[in-house]
Motif scaffolding. Structure first.
Motif, PDB file in Angstrom:
ATOM      1  N   LEU A   1       0.818  -1.211   0.000  1.00 14.98           N
ATOM      2  CA  LEU A   1       0.000   0.000   0.000  1.00 14.98           C
ATOM      3  C   LEU A   1       0.850   1.259   0.000  1.00 14.98           C
ATOM      4  CD1 LEU A   1      -2.752  -0.931   2.636  1.00 14.98           C
ATOM      5  CD2 LEU A   1      -2.809  -1.260   0.165  1.00 14.98           C
ATOM      6  N   ASP A   2       2.168   1.106   0.160  1.00 12.13           N
ATOM      7  CA  ASP A   2       3.036   2.273   0.308  1.00 12.13           C
ATOM      8  C   ASP A   2       2.939   3.226  -0.881  1.00 12.13           C
ATOM      9  OD1 ASP A   2       3.808   1.227   2.695  1.00 12.13           O
ATOM     10  OD2 ASP A   2       5.715   0.425   1.982  1.00 12.13           O
ATOM     11  N   TRP A   3       3.106   2.701  -2.094  1.00 13.88           N
ATOM     12  CA  TRP A   3       3.108   3.580  -3.264  1.00 13.88           C
ATOM     13  C   TRP A   3       1.713   4.143  -3.534  1.00 13.88           C
ATOM     14  CZ3 TRP A   3      -0.012   2.655  -7.404  1.00 13.88           C
ATOM     15  CH2 TRP A   3      -0.487   1.350  -7.592  1.00 13.88           C
ATOM     16  N   MET A   4       0.658   3.390  -3.178  1.00 14.98           N
ATOM     17  CA  MET A   4      -0.698   3.906  -3.351  1.00 14.98           C
ATOM     18  C   MET A   4      -0.969   5.055  -2.379  1.00 14.98           C
ATOM     19  SD  MET A   4      -3.120   0.617  -4.211  1.00 14.98           S
ATOM     20  CE  MET A   4      -2.399  -0.645  -3.180  1.00 14.98           C
ATOM     21  N   THR A   5      -0.443   4.913  -1.166  1.00 11.96           N
ATOM     22  CA  THR A   5      -0.571   5.998  -0.191  1.00 11.96           C
ATOM     23  C   THR A   5       0.145   7.252  -0.685  1.00 11.96           C
ATOM     24  OG1 THR A   5      -0.675   4.404   1.641  1.00 11.96           O
ATOM     25  CG2 THR A   5      -0.098   6.677   2.192  1.00 11.96           C
ATOM     26  N   ILE A   6       1.331   7.057  -1.255  1.00 12.14           N
ATOM     27  CA  ILE A   6       2.091   8.185  -1.802  1.00 12.14           C
ATOM     28  C   ILE A   6       1.339   8.836  -2.956  1.00 12.14           C
ATOM     29  CG2 ILE A   6       4.212   8.825  -3.024  1.00 12.14           C
ATOM     30  CD1 ILE A   6       5.641   6.641  -1.415  1.00 12.14           C
ATOM     31  N   ALA A   7       0.757   8.015  -3.837  1.00 10.40           N
ATOM     32  CA  ALA A   7       0.001   8.543  -4.979  1.00 10.40           C
ATOM     33  C   ALA A   7      -1.196   9.365  -4.500  1.00 10.40           C
ATOM     34  CB  ALA A   7      -0.462   7.403  -5.881  1.00 10.40           C
ATOM     35  N   LEU A   8      -1.921   8.838  -3.508  1.00  4.85           N
ATOM     36  CA  LEU A   8      -3.059   9.572  -2.956  1.00  4.85           C
ATOM     37  C   LEU A   8      -2.606  10.877  -2.310  1.00  4.85           C
ATOM     38  CD1 LEU A   8      -5.365   6.894  -1.264  1.00  4.85           C
ATOM     39  CD2 LEU A   8      -5.998   8.493  -3.087  1.00  4.85           C
ATOM     40  N   PHE A   9      -1.524  10.792  -1.548  1.00  4.41           N
ATOM     41  CA  PHE A   9      -1.005  11.979  -0.869  1.00  4.41           C
ATOM     42  C   PHE A   9      -0.584  13.041  -1.882  1.00  4.41           C
ATOM     43  CE2 PHE A   9       2.655  14.341   0.862  1.00  4.41           C
ATOM     44  CZ  PHE A   9       2.037  14.943   1.948  1.00  4.41           C
ATOM     45  N   MET A  10       0.106  12.633  -2.943  1.00  9.03           N
ATOM     46  CA  MET A  10       0.542  13.580  -3.968  1.00  9.03           C
ATOM     47  C   MET A  10      -0.654  14.243  -4.645  1.00  9.03           C
ATOM     48  SD  MET A  10       3.781  13.801  -3.904  1.00  9.03           S
ATOM     49  CE  MET A  10       4.033  14.686  -5.439  1.00  9.03           C
TER      50      MET A  10
END
Length: 218
Positions: free
Chosen positions: A11-20
């Motif tokens: 989920l790390d990269w998905m969290t980053i994508a959402l945050f961005m």
């Protein structure tokens, strides 16, 4: 007992994508607060379209930020749909996301250029620009729904098909409102080209959504 292989996607990269994407939206709100206030009530009030539908609207930073927000969330939403329907490869989920992102960006850019070229050829660039800006604005607005759906699908209702169907229905409703208001605002200008406009809607706007819906149903 037969062991069942279960692929766990980070989920790390998905969290980053959402945050961005949220950073992009917050930046647009902070830098262009008045535009954002007009934009956030778009389905209920056409003030945003009427005030900002002018020359140079596509290159304005607020419009570009909203489009970037839309691309990030729409790509992630499609990725999560593929994940929910077990259509993803076992490895390379981040690569798959970037492929989806690149495909959507290329598709939207190609469609935009073709539409602008058509307006230029028929010497009706101002009208075509207004139509495109209206449609993109409603598509950008519907990305708020995809962002909320992404949060639900990642952290709360993981792989929930109900969430996908509800989000997809809301996206259709928002864009249908946009098309209805577009027809109302441009009815006099579009009347001589009404049949061409209907063919355009069927070919480039409605057909992709129908194909996606049929694919999910199958």
């Amino acid at each position: 007992m037969t062991p069942i292989e279960k692929t766990i996607i980070s989920l790390d990269w998905m969290t980053i994508a959402l945050f961005m994407s949220l950073v992009v939206l917050a930046l647009g709100k902070y830098l262009y607060h008045k535009k954002f206030l007009n934009f956030i009530i778009l389905p209920f009030n056409d003030k945003y379209i009427l005030l900002h539908n002018k020359k140079g609207q596509f290159s304005h930073w607020f419009h570009l930020l909203l489009t970037l927000f839309q691309l990030i969330n729409l790509s992630l939403f499609l990725f999560l749909i593929m994940k929910s329907f077990a259509l993803l490869p076992k490895e390379g989920s981040l690569i798959t996301y970037f492929i989806i992102l690149g495909f959507i960006a290329l598709f939207e850019l190609t469609k935009f250029l073709l539409q602008m070229f058509t307006g230029f050829v028929f010497n009706n660039l101002e009208l075509v620009s207004g139509l495109i800006f209206s449609k993109i604005s409603y598509l950008n607005y519907s990305s708020i729904i995809t962002c909320i759906a992404n949060v639900l699908l990642i952290y709360i209702t993981t792989d929930s098909k109900t969430t996908i169907y509800v989000a997809f229905a809301l996206i259709l409703i928002i864009n249908a409102i946009g098309i209805a208001k577009l027809l109302k605002n441009y009815q006099k200008a579009l009347f001589p080209y009404f049949m061409y406009f209907i063919l355009y809607l069927c070919a480039l706007e409605i057909a992709p959504l129908v194909l996606i819906g049929s694919y999910l149903k199958g």
